[in-house]
Design an enzyme around this catalytic site. Structure first.
Site, PDB file in Angstrom:
ATOM      1  N   VAL A 168       0.840  -1.202   0.000  1.00 46.78           N
ATOM      2  CA  VAL A 168       0.000   0.000   0.000  1.00 46.78           C
ATOM      3  C   VAL A 168       0.873   1.248   0.000  1.00 46.78           C
ATOM      4  O   VAL A 168       0.578   2.252  -0.666  1.00 46.78           O
ATOM      5  CB  VAL A 168      -0.956   0.003   1.219  1.00 46.78           C
ATOM      6  CG1 VAL A 168      -1.700   1.323   1.315  1.00 46.78           C
ATOM      7  CG2 VAL A 168      -1.936  -1.153   1.113  1.00 46.78           C
ATOM      8  N   ALA A 169       1.988   1.184   0.762  1.00 50.95           N
ATOM      9  CA  ALA A 169       2.883   2.341   0.851  1.00 50.95           C
ATOM     10  C   ALA A 169       3.643   2.567  -0.455  1.00 50.95           C
ATOM     11  O   ALA A 169       3.862   3.707  -0.869  1.00 50.95           O
ATOM     12  CB  ALA A 169       3.874   2.142   2.001  1.00 50.95           C
ATOM     13  N   ILE A 199       2.902   1.742  -3.649  1.00 52.75           N
ATOM     14  CA  ILE A 199       2.172   2.089  -4.879  1.00 52.75           C
ATOM     15  C   ILE A 199       1.394   3.382  -4.684  1.00 52.75           C
ATOM     16  O   ILE A 199       0.554   3.479  -3.781  1.00 52.75           O
ATOM     17  CB  ILE A 199       1.208   0.950  -5.263  1.00 52.75           C
ATOM     18  CG1 ILE A 199       2.016  -0.335  -5.517  1.00 52.75           C
ATOM     19  CG2 ILE A 199       0.407   1.315  -6.495  1.00 52.75           C
ATOM     20  CD1 ILE A 199       1.172  -1.567  -5.643  1.00 52.75           C
ATOM     21  N   GLU A 230      -1.446   5.128  -5.039  1.00 51.58           N
ATOM     22  CA  GLU A 230      -2.818   4.842  -5.472  1.00 51.58           C
ATOM     23  C   GLU A 230      -3.459   5.991  -6.240  1.00 51.58           C
ATOM     24  O   GLU A 230      -4.299   5.790  -7.104  1.00 51.58           O
ATOM     25  CB  GLU A 230      -3.695   4.496  -4.256  1.00 51.58           C
ATOM     26  CG  GLU A 230      -3.392   3.168  -3.604  1.00 51.58           C
ATOM     27  CD  GLU A 230      -2.274   3.266  -2.572  1.00 51.58           C
ATOM     28  OE1 GLU A 230      -2.039   2.274  -1.875  1.00 51.58           O
ATOM     29  OE2 GLU A 230      -1.640   4.335  -2.473  1.00 51.58           O
ATOM     30  N   ASP A 234       0.456  21.094 -43.107  1.00 50.44           N
ATOM     31  CA  ASP A 234      -0.122  21.344 -44.419  1.00 50.44           C
ATOM     32  C   ASP A 234       0.036  22.829 -44.722  1.00 50.44           C
ATOM     33  O   ASP A 234       0.085  23.654 -43.807  1.00 50.44           O
ATOM     34  CB  ASP A 234      -1.604  20.948 -44.395  1.00 50.44           C
ATOM     35  CG  ASP A 234      -2.264  21.109 -45.744  1.00 50.44           C
ATOM     36  OD1 ASP A 234      -1.662  20.695 -46.745  1.00 50.44           O
ATOM     37  OD2 ASP A 234      -3.376  21.645 -45.797  1.00 50.44           O
ATOM     38  N   ASN A 252      -1.515   8.517   1.571  1.00 47.80           N
ATOM     39  CA  ASN A 252      -1.369   8.422   0.107  1.00 47.80           C
ATOM     40  C   ASN A 252      -2.478   9.143  -0.652  1.00 47.80           C
ATOM     41  O   ASN A 252      -2.229   9.812  -1.655  1.00 47.80           O
ATOM     42  CB  ASN A 252      -1.340   6.951  -0.317  1.00 47.80           C
ATOM     43  CG  ASN A 252      -0.011   6.293  -0.010  1.00 47.80           C
ATOM     44  OD1 ASN A 252       0.887   6.929   0.538  1.00 47.80           O
ATOM     45  ND2 ASN A 252       0.115   5.023  -0.336  1.00 47.80           N
ATOM     46  N   ASP A 285      -0.894  12.889  -0.221  1.00 48.98           N
ATOM     47  CA  ASP A 285      -0.132  12.857  -1.485  1.00 48.98           C
ATOM     48  C   ASP A 285      -0.931  13.413  -2.655  1.00 48.98           C
ATOM     49  O   ASP A 285      -0.495  14.328  -3.345  1.00 48.98           O
ATOM     50  CB  ASP A 285       0.240  11.408  -1.848  1.00 48.98           C
ATOM     51  CG  ASP A 285       1.367  10.872  -0.987  1.00 48.98           C
ATOM     52  OD1 ASP A 285       1.822  11.607  -0.107  1.00 48.98           O
ATOM     53  OD2 ASP A 285       1.760   9.713  -1.199  1.00 48.98           O
TER      54      ASP A 285
END
Length: 875
Positions: A286-287, A289, A291, A333, A713, A717
């Site tokens: 959990v820490a 990754i 999320e 173009d 997180n 975060d």
């Protein structure tokens, strides 16, 4: 056979398709051919369902890792009696992220719908000896189709009759001037589409005259149909950031797996039970990754989309926002993108001198007066001219010089005319003139007019034309042609009475030569500055057009696209090269002229194979396959066809090439801010791993529990990371080289900063844990939790700048400050409210412990800035 139709004469075409130019096909034969060849419509691929689109959002490796983390977290939480709250939160984030992605998807399925709209719904066809109006989808090969002014061409035709026929092919070839057709011409087999004057192509429009043609290709076999097939066959291009995030997900997954296994082994060696160590490993997963990263990256891109919309750029494909910042080559173009897509008079040769349109003299006024009289374009009451682009250019120039078409029509009413045709290359009109009885005005090809002139107006008098005059006129014509100007000669004469019959033989002789008018589809004013800014930003602008080489070169030089050492290639040159040869040459080519749609795709491929991130801008049907193949396709919103818009990733609502430069700047800003967000999230997550790993190695109690890690997180975060997405761009952002598309996230500089920040956060929070342990385990975890959250608020200022944080406009990002206030309030709620304390397994802290937490949090910022100071000096 379809590819060779322009190479065959009319008799061979009729014989090849077994048809009659007068009677056409019989209804029975048409039915048989339709049963054999099918309808004149494009084949469509099946559209994916919403459910399929939704599932496709979960293909990213990072997303798969998070799904596994959620499942494991839910299972262990259930087994441990702690519920599945963590798993529900993670899965909810992923579902919301997928829903956003579904609504951003479009592209190929709409491109074909737009192509269908382009097809003319009805057409005039000769069957059973009668002219009938039928649905275009019912046309078959061999049908004889009648076309006239205003019609859309319903299928690819080999012309068998052309009377003053002009067809606008800009959408297919990129050439801004309607093409004059000649049914009797027999062309080389390798003639490019824009040079096939004996063909009429599906979805192009007739601007002048009329004609007949034999259907040589229908549906997907037409040139437009081939484009439809090419759009289907072009694979979806993954953006550089998508590739980087996938690599990031794999890297984090490997790190996570190694650390989890190591911790389980170490714990078992310490004699701890298996379930306890499994739960610890889950906590570390959990820490490790982030999320919130998928949601943060999606929202960062979505915010970029909103900002670009305000700058006249509508982004249809979300990840393409970031790709703009990585662009290294812009294949543009010419017509309607770098130029105005509006023929404009820029030079006039009069009285022996070449003038630009800022100057005036009586002869210039007379030239424009005659060119407006010998003109079929109509000037509306709103000042808009309608008609052939060449003639509308003369109408607008006339207005500027007080030669208003409507005023002249009242003063000098037209009484007779001899229309333009491809053999004479002249147009003559006769007007009733009260003073001179009648006035004949003429415009057309220079050689054809000079052959019928006996006098010249030299600005002071009208006198006989001499060989010296003709020599000077030809010199001026060559000078104008070298500037890629389309030149028309203008003359007039007085008639005492009308001839009995108005014919070229009776009227087109003894003219007085006035001068020449030079016109061009001019470059956009802002395009030159945009090209300069592109080059300054390390982006190579390349012109790709269906127009003639001399015209394309002149425009490219005026815009600064061609530099010393650059060369110009034509579609024929491209066709003769292998893919490897084209790849080698591409680095030195600034202009590709007279190219066909399949050439554009090969050109984009050539640049991509050299490691470039390619942006392709365009507005025509002919641009669609290359727009879809390019890393970033940019279509024009006003002049652009539906096909181009649907194939593109970005649509410019103001048709302004300069807007793409602003979009690139925004793309770079988004990349910078996304990298700041990733650095911030990984630094704090690795900081969490650091303290947990040290705790296991030292055989300490777990400093943070899974639910506390999830709060850190998702709240501590993710929300500040979102605030970083609206950071202002650095002042030198458009003076930097583009980001290397092969450069991963973990560069040496990035990795060093992440590791140092992780160590600083990990060791600081470990200190908080050790200090809190003097009171109790719950207090220790509370101090660790608080220090971890608040230190993120301080270190984010260090991460957002490569310089000292207090000199980097710290108050320019008000959203960052508002986020810090909001997250602080949520954190205090968790820390101070008894019910929330028990939910997150926290304990009350004393005032001394609070001051320790605050001091340690600011200590993180101080150590980060100290590290930055030393590394900046070293570099």
């Amino acid at each position: 056979m379809e590819k060779k139709s322009h190479h065959l004469n009319i008799a061979d075409i009729l014989r090849s398709f077994q048809t009659d130019p007068v009677k056409g096909l019989s209804s029975g034969e048409a039915g048989a051919r339709q049963a054999r060849d099918g309808f004149n419509e494009f084949e469509k691929t099946k559209h994916t369902t919403l459910w399929q689109k939704f599932l496709s959002q979960f293909k990213s490796f990072m997303i798969i890792v998070l799904i596994f983390a959620a499942i494991i977290s839910g299972v262990t939480g259930y087994m441990n009696g702690e519920g599945i709250t963590d798993a529900i939160i993670i899965l909810s984030i992923l579902i919301v992220n997928a829903i956003i992605g579904v609504f951003q998807e479009a592209k190929a399925e709409k491109s074909l719908d737009a192509l269908e709209k382009l097809s003319a719904p009805h057409c005039k066809v000769i069957r059973d000896g009668e002219t009938k109006i039928i649905e275009s989808r019912n046309l078959v090969k061999g049908d004889v189709v009648v076309i006239e002014t205003g019609d859309n061409v319903p299928a690819d035709l080999r012309l068998i009759e052309s009377i003053n026929l002009k067809i606008q092919e800009a959408a297919l070839t990129g050439e801004s001037v309607p093409v004059e057709k000649d049914a009797d011409a027999v062309l080389p087999e390798d003639a490019q589409i824009g040079d096939r004057i004996n063909m009429a192509y599906s979805s192009c429009s007739v601007t002048y005259g009329h004609g007949k043609g034999v259907v040589t290709a229908i549906g997907n076999q037409t040139e437009v149909g081939k484009i439809a097939s090419m759009i289907q066959s072009v694979p979806d291009i993954r953006t550089p950031m998508q590739i980087r995030l996938d690599k990031l997900g794999k890297t984090l997954a490997v790190i996570c797996l190694i650390v989890c296994i190591a911790i389980m082994v170490i714990g078992l060696c310490y004699g701890r039970n298996l379930l306890e160590m499994f739960m610890t490993a889950v906590s570390l997963a959990v820490a490790a990754i982030p999320e919130g990263l998928p949601a943060v990256s999606t929202v960062v891109l979505a915010l970029g989309v909103q900002r670009l919309a305000k700058k006249n750029a509508i982004v249809r494909n979300l990840p393409s926002v970031e790709t703009l910042g990585s662009t290294t080559v812009i294949c543009s173009d010419k017509t309607g993108t770098l130029t105005q897509n509006k023929m404009t008079v820029t030079h006039i040769y009069a009285a022996g001198k070449l003038y630009d349109t800022s100057e005036s003299n009586p002869v210039i006024n007379e030239i424009l007066k005659m060119s407006v009289l010998a003109n079929d374009a109509v000037l509306g009451s709103d000042g808009t001219a309608l008609g052939d682009p060449t003639e509308t250019a003369l109408i607008y120039a006339g207005v500027k010089y007080s030669a208003d078409k409507n005023v002249l029509a009242d003063v000098l009413p037209r009484v007779a005319e001899i229309p333009f045709d491809s053999e004479r290359k002249l147009m003559t009109t006769v007007h009733n003139n009260a003073d001179e009885d009648y006035l004949a005005a003429v415009k057309g090809g220079l050689d054809e007019l000079l052959a019928n002139c006996t006098g010249i107006n030299d600005g002071t008098t009208i006198r006989p034309i001499t060989e010296k005059d003709i020599e000077n006129i030809h010199k001026a014509n060559m000078e104008m042609a070298s500037q890629a100007l389309r030149v028309l000669a203008v003359g007039y004469k007085s008639l005492s009475e009308l001839p009995l019959t108005i014919t070229p033989e009776t009227v087109e002789k003894d003219f007085i030569f006035l001068g020449m008018v030079g016109m061009i589809d001019p470059p956009r004013e802002e395009a030159k500055e945009a090209v300069r800014r592109c080059k300054e930003a390390g982006i190579r602008p390349v012109m790709i057009t269906g127009d003639h080489k001399i015209t394309a070169t002149a425009i490219a030089k005026s815009l600064g696209i061609i530099s010393n050492g650059d060369c110009v290639l034509t579609g024929t040159d491209v066709e003769m090269m292998s893919d490897e040869e084209l790849k080698e040459m591409a680095g030195n080519v600034a202009v590709f002229a007279r190219v066909a749609p399949e050439h554009k795709v090969r050109i984009v491929n050539a640049f991509q194979s050299r490691g470039n991130v390619v942006a392709m801008t365009g507005d025509g049907v002919n641009d669609a396959p290359a727009l879809k193949l390019a890393d970033i396709g940019v279509a024009m919103g006003i002049t652009g066809t539906d096909v181009a818009k649907e194939a593109a990733d970005v649509v410019l609502t103001d048709d302004n090439f300069a807007t793409i430069v602003s979009s690139v700047r925004e793309g770079r800003r988004i990349y910078d801010n996304l990298m700041k967000s990733i650095q911030f999230m990984i630094s704090t997550n690795l900081g969490e791993i650091t303290i947990l790993l040290i705790a296991v190695l030292a055989n300490l109690d777990m400093p943070l529990l899974p639910i506390q890690l999830l709060f850190i997180n998702l709240v501590g975060d993710s929300l500040p990371s979102l605030a970083l997405s609206v950071d202002h761009a650095d002042n030198d952002i458009m003076r930097r080289k583009p980001i290397d598309p092969n450069q991963g996230i973990f560069t040496k500089h990035f990795t060093t900063r992440v590791v140092i920040h992780a160590l600083i956060i990990g060791l600081t929070t470990l200190a908080a844990f050790m200090i809190g342990s003097r009171s109790s385990l719950d207090v220790a975890r509370t101090m660790t939790f608080a220090t971890m959250v608040f230190s993120q608020f301080t270190i984010i200022f260090s991460i957002r700048s490569g310089h000292n944080w207090f000199t980097h406009k710290i108050f320019t990002n008000r959203w960052l400050w508002l986020t810090i206030v909001f997250v602080t309030a949520l954190t205090l709620l968790v820390l101070l409210v008894p019910g929330m304390q028990s939910l997150f397994k926290l304990a009350p802290m004393t005032s001394g412990q609070w001051w320790t937490v605050i001091g340690l949090s600011f200590g993180v910022l101080a150590m980060s800035e100290l590290f930055k100071l030393f590394t900046n000096k070293a570099s």
